[in-house]
Motif scaffolding. Structure first.
Motif, PDB file in Angstrom:
ATOM      1  N   ASN A 103      11.680 -14.475 -27.905  1.00  0.00           N
ATOM      2  CA  ASN A 103      10.404 -13.862 -27.899  1.00  0.00           C
ATOM      3  C   ASN A 103      10.204 -13.201 -29.303  1.00  0.00           C
ATOM      4  O   ASN A 103       8.886 -13.527 -29.491  1.00  0.00           O
ATOM      5  N   GLN A 125      21.371 -15.820 -27.137  1.00  0.00           N
ATOM      6  CA  GLN A 125      20.350 -15.142 -28.002  1.00  0.00           C
ATOM      7  C   GLN A 125      21.498 -13.010 -28.180  1.00  0.00           C
ATOM      8  O   GLN A 125      21.836 -12.932 -27.542  1.00  0.00           O
ATOM      9  N   GLY A 128      18.808 -10.647 -27.296  1.00  0.00           N
ATOM     10  CA  GLY A 128      17.832 -10.502 -25.734  1.00  0.00           C
ATOM     11  C   GLY A 128      17.384  -8.924 -25.720  1.00  0.00           C
ATOM     12  O   GLY A 128      17.567  -8.144 -25.192  1.00  0.00           O
ATOM     13  N   LYS A 195      19.804  -9.214  -9.300  1.00  0.00           N
ATOM     14  CA  LYS A 195      18.319  -9.929 -10.598  1.00  0.00           C
ATOM     15  C   LYS A 195      18.505 -11.496 -10.656  1.00  0.00           C
ATOM     16  O   LYS A 195      20.305 -11.436 -11.819  1.00  0.00           O
ATOM     17  N   GLY A 198      14.778 -12.537 -15.069  1.00  0.00           N
ATOM     18  CA  GLY A 198      13.463 -11.290 -15.671  1.00  0.00           C
ATOM     19  C   GLY A 198      12.562 -11.769 -16.754  1.00  0.00           C
ATOM     20  O   GLY A 198      12.762 -12.606 -17.654  1.00  0.00           O
ATOM     21  N   VAL A 199      11.587 -11.667 -16.731  1.00  0.00           N
ATOM     22  CA  VAL A 199       9.713 -11.859 -17.912  1.00  0.00           C
ATOM     23  C   VAL A 199      10.096 -10.654 -18.594  1.00  0.00           C
ATOM     24  O   VAL A 199       9.226  -9.372 -17.701  1.00  0.00           O
ATOM     25  N   ASN A 220      19.964 -15.983 -15.285  1.00  0.00           N
ATOM     26  CA  ASN A 220      21.088 -16.654 -15.370  1.00  0.00           C
ATOM     27  C   ASN A 220      21.310 -17.746 -14.386  1.00  0.00           C
ATOM     28  O   ASN A 220      21.205 -17.886 -13.332  1.00  0.00           O
ATOM     29  N   ALA A 232      23.376  -8.548 -10.781  1.00  0.00           N
ATOM     30  CA  ALA A 232      22.433  -9.856 -10.454  1.00  0.00           C
ATOM     31  C   ALA A 232      23.814 -10.842  -9.874  1.00  0.00           C
ATOM     32  O   ALA A 232      24.264 -11.158  -8.827  1.00  0.00           O
TER      33      ALA A 232
HETATM   34  C1  BT5 Z   1      13.267  -7.683 -17.722  1.00  0.00           C
HETATM   35  O1  BT5 Z   1      14.002  -6.378 -18.921  1.00  0.00           O
HETATM   36  O2  BT5 Z   1      13.776  -8.645 -17.018  1.00  0.00           O
HETATM   37  C2  BT5 Z   1      12.874  -9.028 -18.720  1.00  0.00           C
HETATM   38  C3  BT5 Z   1      13.808 -10.002 -19.494  1.00  0.00           C
HETATM   39  C4  BT5 Z   1      13.181 -11.325 -20.488  1.00  0.00           C
HETATM   40  C5  BT5 Z   1      14.674 -11.829 -20.928  1.00  0.00           C
HETATM   41  C6  BT5 Z   1      13.757 -12.440 -21.813  1.00  0.00           C
HETATM   42  S1  BT5 Z   1      14.740 -13.731 -22.329  1.00  0.00           S
HETATM   43  C7  BT5 Z   1      13.844 -14.855 -22.868  1.00  0.00           C
HETATM   44  C8  BT5 Z   1      12.863 -13.958 -23.636  1.00  0.00           C
HETATM   45  N1  BT5 Z   1      13.865 -13.099 -24.993  1.00  0.00           N
HETATM   46  C9  BT5 Z   1      13.928 -12.008 -24.943  1.00  0.00           C
HETATM   47  O3  BT5 Z   1      14.323 -11.398 -25.930  1.00  0.00           O
HETATM   48  N2  BT5 Z   1      13.493 -11.161 -23.933  1.00  0.00           N
HETATM   49  C10 BT5 Z   1      13.105 -12.876 -22.782  1.00  0.00           C
HETATM   50  P1  BT5 Z   1      13.640  -5.141 -18.164  1.00  0.00           P
HETATM   51  O4  BT5 Z   1      12.568  -5.228 -16.380  1.00  0.00           O
HETATM   52  O5  BT5 Z   1      14.172  -3.818 -19.106  1.00  0.00           O
HETATM   53  O6  BT5 Z   1      15.035  -5.703 -17.311  1.00  0.00           O
HETATM   54  C11 BT5 Z   1      16.178  -5.512 -17.807  1.00  0.00           C
HETATM   55  C12 BT5 Z   1      17.396  -4.646 -17.082  1.00  0.00           C
HETATM   56  O7  BT5 Z   1      18.017  -5.536 -16.302  1.00  0.00           O
HETATM   57  C13 BT5 Z   1      18.906  -4.592 -17.996  1.00  0.00           C
HETATM   58  O8  BT5 Z   1      18.629  -2.811 -17.853  1.00  0.00           O
HETATM   59  C14 BT5 Z   1      19.580  -4.681 -17.505  1.00  0.00           C
HETATM   60  O9  BT5 Z   1      19.741  -3.444 -16.456  1.00  0.00           O
HETATM   61  C15 BT5 Z   1      19.639  -5.476 -16.219  1.00  0.00           C
HETATM   62  N3  BT5 Z   1      19.823  -7.100 -17.357  1.00  0.00           N
HETATM   63  C16 BT5 Z   1      20.024  -7.146 -18.208  1.00  0.00           C
HETATM   64  N4  BT5 Z   1      20.325  -8.271 -18.603  1.00  0.00           N
HETATM   65  C17 BT5 Z   1      20.084  -9.165 -17.397  1.00  0.00           C
HETATM   66  C18 BT5 Z   1      21.026 -10.059 -17.117  1.00  0.00           C
HETATM   67  N5  BT5 Z   1      21.465 -11.286 -17.391  1.00  0.00           N
HETATM   68  N6  BT5 Z   1      20.705 -10.461 -15.315  1.00  0.00           N
HETATM   69  C19 BT5 Z   1      20.145  -9.794 -14.693  1.00  0.00           C
HETATM   70  N7  BT5 Z   1      19.631  -8.360 -15.211  1.00  0.00           N
HETATM   71  C20 BT5 Z   1      20.025  -7.839 -16.371  1.00  0.00           C
END
Ligand code: BT5
Length: 329
Positions: A103, A125, A128, A195, A198-199, A220, A232
């Motif tokens: 991003n 990343q 990330g 999960k 995520g977006v 994932n 997840a």
């Molecule tokens: C999201 O935030 O779900 C948005 C994630 C977006 C990631 C993409 S990757 C490409 C681009 N570049 C970036 O730097 N970001 C975007 P949120 O709703 O705030 O959820 C975050 C929470 O999801 C964390 O606090 C964890 O609990 C959980 N989480 C973290 N990594 C995860 C994973 N790989 N799979 C499932 N849950 C995860």
């Protein structure tokens, strides 16, 4: 300019569409290059993670599609005619083995004037990001992709962009034969309660206009990052997901996203909202929504407002929530 004039991508498409072998001569004819050049491009595909069997006399047979979500892997797998130039979203693709955040890279490119559609992918990343300063675990095996938009929607409709991206991801997985995915408002793709993706939508806007927006998705694919355990899910462990690669998810996502964004840009979002709502597991349940400053509201999620906000029935009245984290009450 043709979007996928890359001969290797054209070759991959021909091989992907043919169950048996395809002769080098035929590939040369259809791509308009020499047989020596065909061999060179097949080599590139193999270097990109495709498995291609070469049999003397018979030609080439695709055993496994490209894995790495780089320009070649994605272009090879996008749908539609290879050289019509119809693909606006997902072109060009810049791939990194490691990056802080895809991003951040796209935001920087947006400030430098990059055109809509510019896409960045990474294998890993190191920083990330999720929403509100949270981290997104981004080890090898996941797909990390960000795409630049210069949308015509007003800033108030940005929540919709995130929902549409989540819808595109569920459709992409449908197209790949992966079952059971749903949207959790406002930005998750889940399987049951776990999960999968995520977006993160980030934008630069003034009161009336969105200068640019970045849609970032993390999925994932091969496995679930260590430490997340039961919270997840990963694509490969879902029904139909065993042979799905990151490049396949990336290409299918961009294919699904482009027409949805066109619809979002071109007018009222009523039917889009219905499509998101039909796929959204949050609706019809009793939820607790926690806002940015920690305030919580509890009620029944009864629908989506035109701007993508969540409509909550609460103590006999209705409230609309623009963003937040949904917990089951
Ligand atoms: C999201 O935030 O779900 C948005 C994630 C977006 C990631 C993409 S990757 C490409 C681009 N570049 C970036 O730097 N970001 C975007 P949120 O709703 O705030 O959820 C975050 C929470 O999801 C964390 O606090 C964890 O609990 C959980 N989480 C973290 N990594 C995860 C994973 N790989 N799979 C499932 N849950 C995860």
């Amino acid at each position: 300019m043709p979007r996928t004039s890359d001969s290797a991508a054209v070759i991959a498409r021909i091989l992907a569409g043919t169950p048996g072998h395809v002769s080098g001569e035929k590939l040369a004819r259809e791509t308009g290059i020499s047989r020596v050049a065909v061999r060179k491009h097949v080599r590139r595909l193999i270097d990109g993670g495709a498995e291609i069997e070469a049999a003397r006399g018979a030609g080439y047979r695709l055993v496994r599609l490209p894995e790495r979500p780089d320009a070649l892997g994605i272009a090879a797998l996008r749908k539609g005619p290879a050289s019509t130039g119809s693909q606006r979203i997902g072109f060009p693709v810049e791939h990194h083995a490691r990056i802080g955040s895809t991003n951040d890279r796209v935001s920087a490119a947006a400030r430098d004037g990059a055109a809509e559609g510019f896409t960045v992918t990474a294998d890993v990343q190191e920083g990330g990001r999720g929403r509100r300063g949270r981290a997104w675990d981004s080890p090898a095996g996941g797909l990390y992709l960000s795409v630049l938009l210069r949308p015509r929607v007003p800033p108030a409709r940005l929540t919709l962009v995130g929902l549409v991206a989540a819808l595109a991801m569920t459709r992409a997985l449908d197209d790949l034969g992966v079952d059971g995915t749903a949207i959790k408002w406002p930005n998750d793709v889940v399987v049951e309660d776990r999960k999968l993706a995520g977006v993160l939508v980030e934008a630069a806007a003034d009161a009336e206009r969105v200068m640019w927006a970045v849609i970032g998705v993390g999925v994932n694919v091969a496995s679930v990052p260590r430490g997340l355990g039961g919270a997840a899910a990963s694509v490969r462990r879902l029904p139909g997901g065993r042979t799905v690669t990151r490049a396949m998810v990336a290409a299918a996502f961009l294919d699904a996203l482009e027409p949805l964004l066109d619809r979002l840009d071109s007018g009222p979002a009523d039917t889009l909202l219905d499509e998101v709502a039909a796929r959204c597991v949050t609706l019809g349940t009793t939820v607790r929504v926690v806002g940015a400053s920690g305030e919580a509201q509890e009620g029944e999620a009864i629908g989506l407002a035109p701007d993508g906000s969540l409509r909550l029935a609460k103590d006999g009245r209705e409230v609309s929530i623009a963003s937040g984290d949904v917990l089951r009450a």
